[in-house]
Design a protein around this motif. Structure first.
Motif, PDB file in Angstrom:
ATOM      1  N   THR A 125       0.850  -1.193   0.000  1.00  0.00           N
ATOM      2  CA  THR A 125       0.000   0.000   0.000  1.00  0.00           C
ATOM      3  C   THR A 125       0.880   1.235   0.000  1.00  0.00           C
ATOM      4  N   THR A 126       0.556   2.176  -0.873  1.00  0.00           N
ATOM      5  CA  THR A 126       1.244   3.464  -0.884  1.00  0.00           C
ATOM      6  C   THR A 126       0.201   4.572  -0.788  1.00  0.00           C
ATOM      7  N   TYR A 127       0.571   5.653  -0.139  1.00  0.00           N
ATOM      8  CA  TYR A 127      -0.278   6.846  -0.059  1.00  0.00           C
ATOM      9  C   TYR A 127       0.497   8.017  -0.629  1.00  0.00           C
ATOM     10  N   ASP A 128      -0.080   8.659  -1.618  1.00  0.00           N
ATOM     11  CA  ASP A 128       0.547   9.789  -2.301  1.00  0.00           C
ATOM     12  C   ASP A 128       1.972   9.462  -2.742  1.00  0.00           C
ATOM     13  N   GLY A 129       2.173   8.231  -3.210  1.00  0.00           N
ATOM     14  CA  GLY A 129       3.467   7.821  -3.734  1.00  0.00           C
ATOM     15  C   GLY A 129       4.450   7.317  -2.695  1.00  0.00           C
ATOM     16  N   ASP A 130       4.159   7.498  -1.401  1.00  0.00           N
ATOM     17  CA  ASP A 130       5.057   7.039  -0.335  1.00  0.00           C
ATOM     18  C   ASP A 130       4.627   5.662   0.153  1.00  0.00           C
ATOM     19  N   HIS A 131       5.606   4.770   0.304  1.00  0.00           N
ATOM     20  CA  HIS A 131       5.309   3.428   0.808  1.00  0.00           C
ATOM     21  C   HIS A 131       4.681   3.537   2.188  1.00  0.00           C
ATOM     22  N   TYR A 132       3.571   2.839   2.391  1.00  0.00           N
ATOM     23  CA  TYR A 132       2.900   2.853   3.687  1.00  0.00           C
ATOM     24  C   TYR A 132       3.016   1.499   4.382  1.00  0.00           C
ATOM     25  N   ALA A 133       2.695   0.417   3.671  1.00  0.00           N
ATOM     26  CA  ALA A 133       2.712  -0.895   4.321  1.00  0.00           C
ATOM     27  C   ALA A 133       2.946  -1.999   3.306  1.00  0.00           C
ATOM     28  N   THR A 134       3.540  -3.070   3.795  1.00  0.00           N
ATOM     29  CA  THR A 134       3.630  -4.323   3.049  1.00  0.00           C
ATOM     30  C   THR A 134       3.071  -5.407   3.963  1.00  0.00           C
ATOM     31  N   GLN A 135       2.109  -6.157   3.451  1.00  0.00           N
ATOM     32  CA  GLN A 135       1.448  -7.175   4.261  1.00  0.00           C
ATOM     33  C   GLN A 135       1.467  -8.517   3.539  1.00  0.00           C
ATOM     34  N   GLU A 136       1.664  -9.568   4.323  1.00  0.00           N
ATOM     35  CA  GLU A 136       1.569 -10.932   3.825  1.00  0.00           C
ATOM     36  C   GLU A 136       0.210 -11.475   4.274  1.00  0.00           C
ATOM     37  N   ILE A 137      -0.592 -11.941   3.323  1.00  0.00           N
ATOM     38  CA  ILE A 137      -1.919 -12.480   3.617  1.00  0.00           C
ATOM     39  C   ILE A 137      -1.880 -13.988   3.418  1.00  0.00           C
ATOM     40  N   SER A 138      -2.253 -14.712   4.448  1.00  0.00           N
ATOM     41  CA  SER A 138      -2.338 -16.162   4.378  1.00  0.00           C
ATOM     42  C   SER A 138      -3.797 -16.552   4.622  1.00  0.00           C
ATOM     43  N   ILE A 139      -4.358 -17.384   3.733  1.00  0.00           N
ATOM     44  CA  ILE A 139      -5.757 -17.798   3.823  1.00  0.00           C
ATOM     45  C   ILE A 139      -5.797 -19.310   3.956  1.00  0.00           C
ATOM     46  N   ARG A 140      -6.437 -19.797   5.015  1.00  0.00           N
ATOM     47  CA  ARG A 140      -6.493 -21.250   5.230  1.00  0.00           C
ATOM     48  C   ARG A 140      -7.845 -21.634   5.834  1.00  0.00           C
ATOM     49  N   ARG A 141      -8.206 -22.862   5.648  1.00  0.00           N
ATOM     50  CA  ARG A 141      -9.439 -23.432   6.211  1.00  0.00           C
ATOM     51  C   ARG A 141      -9.078 -24.108   7.529  1.00  0.00           C
ATOM     52  N   GLU A 142      -9.836 -23.809   8.586  1.00  0.00           N
ATOM     53  CA  GLU A 142      -9.544 -24.370   9.899  1.00  0.00           C
ATOM     54  C   GLU A 142     -10.838 -24.495  10.702  1.00  0.00           C
ATOM     55  N   ASP A 143     -11.138 -25.676  11.192  1.00  0.00           N
ATOM     56  CA  ASP A 143     -12.323 -25.931  12.026  1.00  0.00           C
ATOM     57  C   ASP A 143     -13.620 -25.431  11.388  1.00  0.00           C
ATOM     58  N   GLY A 144     -13.757 -25.617  10.091  1.00  0.00           N
ATOM     59  CA  GLY A 144     -14.983 -25.233   9.400  1.00  0.00           C
ATOM     60  C   GLY A 144     -15.094 -23.754   9.072  1.00  0.00           C
ATOM     61  N   HIS A 145     -14.053 -22.970   9.364  1.00  0.00           N
ATOM     62  CA  HIS A 145     -14.041 -21.538   9.060  1.00  0.00           C
ATOM     63  C   HIS A 145     -12.816 -21.217   8.214  1.00  0.00           C
ATOM     64  N   THR A 146     -12.852 -20.073   7.577  1.00  0.00           N
ATOM     65  CA  THR A 146     -11.681 -19.593   6.858  1.00  0.00           C
ATOM     66  C   THR A 146     -10.956 -18.603   7.755  1.00  0.00           C
ATOM     67  N   VAL A 147      -9.672 -18.823   7.952  1.00  0.00           N
ATOM     68  CA  VAL A 147      -8.847 -17.947   8.784  1.00  0.00           C
ATOM     69  C   VAL A 147      -7.930 -17.155   7.864  1.00  0.00           C
ATOM     70  N   VAL A 148      -7.913 -15.849   8.061  1.00  0.00           N
ATOM     71  CA  VAL A 148      -7.066 -14.956   7.278  1.00  0.00           C
ATOM     72  C   VAL A 148      -6.033 -14.368   8.227  1.00  0.00           C
ATOM     73  N   SER A 149      -4.752 -14.648   7.972  1.00  0.00           N
ATOM     74  CA  SER A 149      -3.663 -14.078   8.770  1.00  0.00           C
ATOM     75  C   SER A 149      -3.046 -12.932   7.981  1.00  0.00           C
ATOM     76  N   VAL A 150      -2.956 -11.794   8.618  1.00  0.00           N
ATOM     77  CA  VAL A 150      -2.355 -10.613   8.000  1.00  0.00           C
ATOM     78  C   VAL A 150      -1.156 -10.226   8.857  1.00  0.00           C
ATOM     79  N   SER A 151       0.023 -10.280   8.279  1.00  0.00           N
ATOM     80  CA  SER A 151       1.219  -9.852   9.010  1.00  0.00           C
ATOM     81  C   SER A 151       2.022  -8.947   8.102  1.00  0.00           C
ATOM     82  N   GLY A 152       2.732  -8.031   8.711  1.00  0.00           N
ATOM     83  CA  GLY A 152       3.530  -7.154   7.880  1.00  0.00           C
ATOM     84  C   GLY A 152       4.073  -5.977   8.635  1.00  0.00           C
TER      85      GLY A 152
END
Length: 191
Positions: free
Chosen positions: A132-159
Motif C-alpha cells: 500500500t502506498t499513499y501519495d506515492g510514499d510506501h505505507y505498508a507491506t502485508q503478507e496475507i495467508s488464507i487457510r481453512r480451519e475448524d470449518g471456518h476460513t482464517v485470514v492471517s495478516v502480518s507485515g
C-alpha cells in the motif's frame, strides 16, 4: 446508506475531530511555551516540539487474524478485488476507484485536496503480498495467508507499516477501532 458507509462516515468525522484536537493541542502548547518561557528559550522549545512531532518514532509491525464463514476462494477474490476488507476505510470514502495493472488506485478528496492510495497485490506461495502506498510514499507491506480451519476460513495478516509520527499514532488507534467495525460488517471477526 449501508452500514459500512455509516461506519466510514463516523470514522471520517472522528478523524477530522482528532486532527483538529491535535492542532489545537500543539498550538496551545506552543502558546504556553512562548508565554511562560524567556524569549530565546521559547524559540528553542518550540523548535524542539516541532521536530519531536515530525520524527517517526512508533513502529506498528504485527500480525492480525480474522475468521469468516466465507470460502477461501471468495476471501481471496475479495482481497484481489476493488473492495478488499482491510481497506474499507479507504475505498469507503474514495471519490474514484481505478483498476491498475496490479491492483487498484483510490482517490480520496477530503476538503478539496486529493490523496491517492494504491493497493497492489502479488501472488506468493502461501497467499498474497499486498503493498500500500499513499501519495506515492510506501505505507505498508502485508503478507496475507488464507487457510481453512475448524470449518471456518482464517485470514492471517502480518507485515510492516512505516514508522508513525506521534501525531499519527492517535489516528492509527481510530483506524484500528473503525477498521475492526468495518471488518465485522463485512463478515470477518478479529481473533
Amino acid at each position: 446508506m449501508s452500514e459500512i458507509d455509516a461506519i466510514v462516515q463516523r470514522y471520517q468525522r472522528l478523524e477530522y475531530l482528532a486532527n483538529a484536537a491535535i492542532l489545537v493541542a500543539v498550538l496551545s502548547l506552543c502558546w504556553l511555551i512562548w508565554e511562560f518561557t524567556a524569549l530565546p528559550g521559547a524559540g528553542f522549545f518550540i523548535m524542539a516540539l516541532g521536530v519531536g512531532l515530525l520524527v517517526r518514532l512508533v513502529n506498528t509491525d504485527g500480525q492480525t487474524e480474522f475468521v469468516t464463514d466465507k470460502s477461501p476462494e471468495s476471501v481471496r477474490s475479495e482481497f484481489l478485488g476493488p473492495k478488499p476488507p482491510t481497506m474499507a476505510l479507504t475505498w469507503g470514502r474514495a471519490t474514484e476507484v481505478t483498476e491498475t495493472d496490479d491492483g487498484y488506485k483510490y482517490t480520496v478528496s477530503p476538503f478539496g485536496r486529493s490523496h491517492v492510495a494504491r493497493y497492489e497485490t502479488a501472488d506468493t506461495e502461501d497467499g498474497l503480498t499486498i503493498t500500500t502506498t499513499y501519495d506515492g510514499d510506501h505505507y505498508a507491506t502485508q503478507e496475507i495467508s488464507i487457510r481453512r480451519e475448524d470449518g471456518h476460513t482464517v485470514v492471517s495478516v502480518s507485515g510492516s507499516t512505516k514508522k508513525l509520527r506521534a501525531t499519527e499514532y492517535l489516528l492509527t488507534l481510530l483506524q484500528d477501532i473503525y477498521g475492526r467495525k468495518s471488518m465485522a460488517q463485512l463478515g470477518y471477526e478479529v481473533l
